[in-house]
Design an enzyme around this catalytic site. Structure first.
Site, mmCIF file in Angstrom:
data_model
loop_
_atom_site.group_PDB
_atom_site.id
_atom_site.type_symbol
_atom_site.label_atom_id
_atom_site.label_comp_id
_atom_site.label_asym_id
_atom_site.label_seq_id
_atom_site.Cartn_x
_atom_site.Cartn_y
_atom_site.Cartn_z
ATOM 1 N N CYS A 75 -20.465 -49.871 43.824
ATOM 2 C CA CYS A 75 -20.140 -50.246 44.775
ATOM 3 C C CYS A 75 -20.448 -49.288 45.876
ATOM 4 O O CYS A 75 -22.092 -48.944 45.507
ATOM 5 C CB CYS A 75 -18.559 -49.220 45.119
ATOM 6 S SG CYS A 75 -18.711 -47.494 44.774
ATOM 7 N N ALA A 76 -20.513 -49.012 48.028
ATOM 8 C CA ALA A 76 -21.388 -48.669 48.317
ATOM 9 C C ALA A 76 -21.828 -47.299 47.996
ATOM 10 O O ALA A 76 -23.534 -46.789 48.312
ATOM 11 C CB ALA A 76 -20.901 -48.249 49.768
#
Length: 381
Positions: A75-76
């Site tokens: 994810c980020a």
């Protein structure tokens, strides 16, 4: 989520580099994934946004192949991927979360030894998330760093490991896709920072004009570092010829293309400069000179040794634009790269590299998010 196993960027790179198949489930938004993702020769990657798991959409499980056992969730920043990895593990998958997410991946650098002999060691430092390449040349306890990125500790640690003192720092041109680490590295080491003055224009950054130095001497053994003006990507672009064997080409010549000339708003004029560089300046170099660029655009350009590089002869044979000797056709083809998407935030990054603007580390990270887009043309290697 505290019990979810994690994999660090270094561990993930080692797994990819070993040739093992790697399956990545990226749970960022679709547009973020489309713009920038983790790639590799044996990497399979799919995108299922995080919110689909939060909403417990049953269809998300249809997107994940049943025969996949090991999954790296990305994810980020690492939080959402832990949540998804936990759900996957409850379903029987051996899922791990990428520690720190794409933020951590964007700041991971991998040094690879290119060459060494009794006179020198040459390292290529690969910032994989950006496709940015920098170099550390070591001889007799002294080091020269070429095109450093802003996370300067990697260069300080490598020099320390080699027992070398950084004496020289060179930016081959003013970079548009990442913030240079040159000024900060010079500040922390007292080394001389060289930059082509025609690229700086009205900047305030402190530097030594590279064009004043045809040679830079390293160590007790004289290692010839020949500065060759190779304008085109920028007016001041300069390549370094090391011991007549290695051409550190900046963004002038890539393994699969040439530097795009349009970032200064003068695509045709700079394309003409690039033509002269390719067919006059570089034409005099022999085929066995090994080209080491400042960027790459495709993981296929990383060879079996883990290095982005090729002989000039190989590049001349595989890169059609390098054989296009008709000036007008060359200029039109290269200038057409002006239609390509430009590096994100490049005007701000250029201003920072000129010393006209400053940002916090957090702002710098946001500015650099995404791949490099410095090439005008890519061949199929």
């Amino acid at each position: 989520m505290g019990n979810v196993p994690v994999i660090t960027p270094k561990e993930l790179h080692e797994k990819i580099a070993s040739g093992q198949p790697v399956f990545i489930l990226d749970v960022r938004n679709e547009d973020e994934y489309a713009n920038w993702k983790i790639e590799g020769k044996h990497v399979t990657s799919i995108n299922v946004p995080y919110f689909a798991f939060v909403e417990e959409d049953a269809s998300v499980w249809e997107a994940i192949p049943k025969d996949v056992k090991d999954i790296v969730v990305v994810c980020a920043k690492g939080g959402a991927s832990e949540f998804v990895a936990e759900q996957l593990r409850e379903k029987g998958y051996n899922a791990v979360s990428l520690k720190g997410g794409m933020l951590a991946w964007s700041q991971f650098y991998h040094p690879e030894l290119v060459a060494f002999d009794e006179n020198l060691k040459l390292y290529q430092v690969n910032r994989l998330a950006k496709g940015c390449l920098s170099y550390v040349l070591i001889s007799e306890g002294e080091a020269l760093v070429v095109d450093p990125n802003r996370h300067v500790d990697v260069y300080l640690e490598l020099a320390q490991k080699e027992g070398a003192t950084i004496r020289h720092i060179v930016d081959t041109h003013l970079h548009a896709d990442h913030i240079s680490g040159g000024p900060e590295l010079a500040k922390r080491t007292g080394a001389t920072y060289y930059l082509p003055s025609s690229d700086v224009q009205d900047g305030t950054v402190s530097f030594e004009p590279l064009e004043r130095h045809e040679q830079i001497h390293m160590g007790k053994v004289v290692v010839e570092v020949l500065a060759i003006p190779t304008p085109g990507h920028t007016p001041g672009s300069t390549s370094l010829l090391v011991n007549k064997k290695f051409l550190l080409s900046g963004d002038t010549i890539f393994v699969g293309g040439l530097g795009r000339p349009d970032l200064g708003g003068k695509a045709k004029e700079w394309a003409q400069m690039l033509y002269d560089t390719v067919f006059k300046t570089i034409a005099n170099l022999p085929d066995d000179v090994y080209v080491l660029p400042a960027h790459y655009a495709d993981v296929q350009e990383i060879n079996d040794r883990g290095i982005v590089g090729a002989t000039l002869g190989e590049i001349r044979r595989s890169n059609e634009i390098m054989r296009t000797q008709d000036r007008e056709r060359f200029t039109e083809t290269v200038a057409a790269s002006a239609q390509a998407e430009k590096p994100p935030n490049f005007e701000t990054i250029v201003a920072i590299n000129r010393g006209l603007q400053s940002v916090t580390p957090e702002e710098a990270t946001e500015l650099e998010i995404g791949p490099n887009r410095c090439a005008a043309h890519h061949s199929t290697l």
